[in-house]
Write an enzyme that holds these catalytic residues in place. Sequence first.
Site, PDB file in Angstrom:
ATOM      1  CG  ASN A  21      41.134  42.004  35.825  1.00  8.44           C
ATOM      2  OD1 ASN A  21      40.767  41.773  34.674  1.00  8.44           O
ATOM      3  ND2 ASN A  21      42.385  41.930  36.219  1.00  8.44           N
ATOM      4  CB  ALA A  52      39.713  49.487  37.203  1.00  8.46           C
ATOM      5  CD  GLU A 149      46.647  43.708  36.091  1.00  8.80           C
ATOM      6  OE1 GLU A 149      46.987  43.083  37.109  1.00  8.80           O
ATOM      7  OE2 GLU A 149      45.617  44.423  36.055  1.00  8.80           O
ATOM      8  CG  ASP A 257      43.899  44.056  52.056  1.00 13.03           C
ATOM      9  OD1 ASP A 257      44.873  43.680  51.366  1.00 13.03           O
ATOM     10  OD2 ASP A 257      42.720  43.898  51.694  1.00 13.03           O
ATOM     11  CG  ASP A 263      47.307  49.134  41.418  1.00 12.76           C
ATOM     12  OD1 ASP A 263      48.357  48.981  40.775  1.00 12.76           O
ATOM     13  OD2 ASP A 263      46.482  48.218  41.606  1.00 12.76           O
TER      14      ASP A 263
END
Length: 312
Positions: A21, A52, A149, A257, A263
């Site tokens: 995305n 990704a 996803e 963050d 992932d």
Amino acid sequence: MYENEDPALSPYDLVVVGSANADLVVGVERRPAPGETVLGSDLVVHPGGKGANQAVAAARLGARTALLARVGDDAHGRLLLGSQRDAGVDTGPVLVGGAPTGVALITVDPSGDNSIVVSPGANARLTPQDIRAAAPLFAAARVVSVQLEIPLDTVAETARALAPGTRLVLNPSPPAPLPADVLAACDPLVVNEHEARYILGILGQEAGDTPQEWAGALLGHGPRSVVVTLGAEGALIADSRGGGHVRVPSPKVEAVDTTGAGDAFTAALAWRLGQGEPLAEAAAFAVRVGAAAVTREGAQASYPTAEEVGAP
Ligand code: ADP
């Protein structure tokens, strides 16, 4: 032992099947009410999507990685292909066209809260047929990592396409009901608290209150192993082949963050499992990678090299 753990047999340490995305981020003072328009900050565009992200995280660590995904024939697709190639991912299997590249439209308010609309676009057009057409890729992989996803049928076909020597790592995010044969193929199923509770709820099982209970209950539904990620607390692992539940603590870090940390964790875990490491060792490496990823802004931009996490 998965026979594809022999590096001589496997050109890829890791094949990631998943989403790509473009994350379109705008800062706002406050969200618009229905019918209202507000002005926001300059647009920032980041490469993202769980597939990704995982591929970039693994390749940056040094894994020989390929990505099977679908992007549009557009500028966002080119951005995503570029970030994959810069990290060293083999983008040969990435399919192009059929729909616009998936986008996440993200508004961030001054308190840091996100509101997100995802347009799956090309991700929704990654089909079971695309998986069957990529059969040689699966035969050659030591580990295949997949998330949710992309269409569930495509995930199920991925589980069916595995060669006997290949290991499947599944992070069911965003959570959805999983067919029994997919659950049974996971080694491990990687879940956070929310995903663990959701999947146990769908299976009609009392979730319990502790990661040990979630892992034990999930193992009872077929996965060969389960990893529960616990944010700053690290992870908990459970293996149907024995060893009980093992807590894997995270290094203490200043979190800046946490976007994409899960992932990075899963990619690192999948890679190390493919290197033949036991689950506890692979998870101990993965928490170091996850912790490093939260010390920097962004998702892909925050992912460390092996050197940065002090690994060979
Ligand atoms: P998700 O991001 O998928 O919800 P978690 O929040 O459990 O998953 O985080 C995944 C992994 O990222 C953790 O297991 C850990 O390794 C790392 N991580 C996340 N937050 C922190 C944190 N505050 N400090 C250190 N590591 C973290």
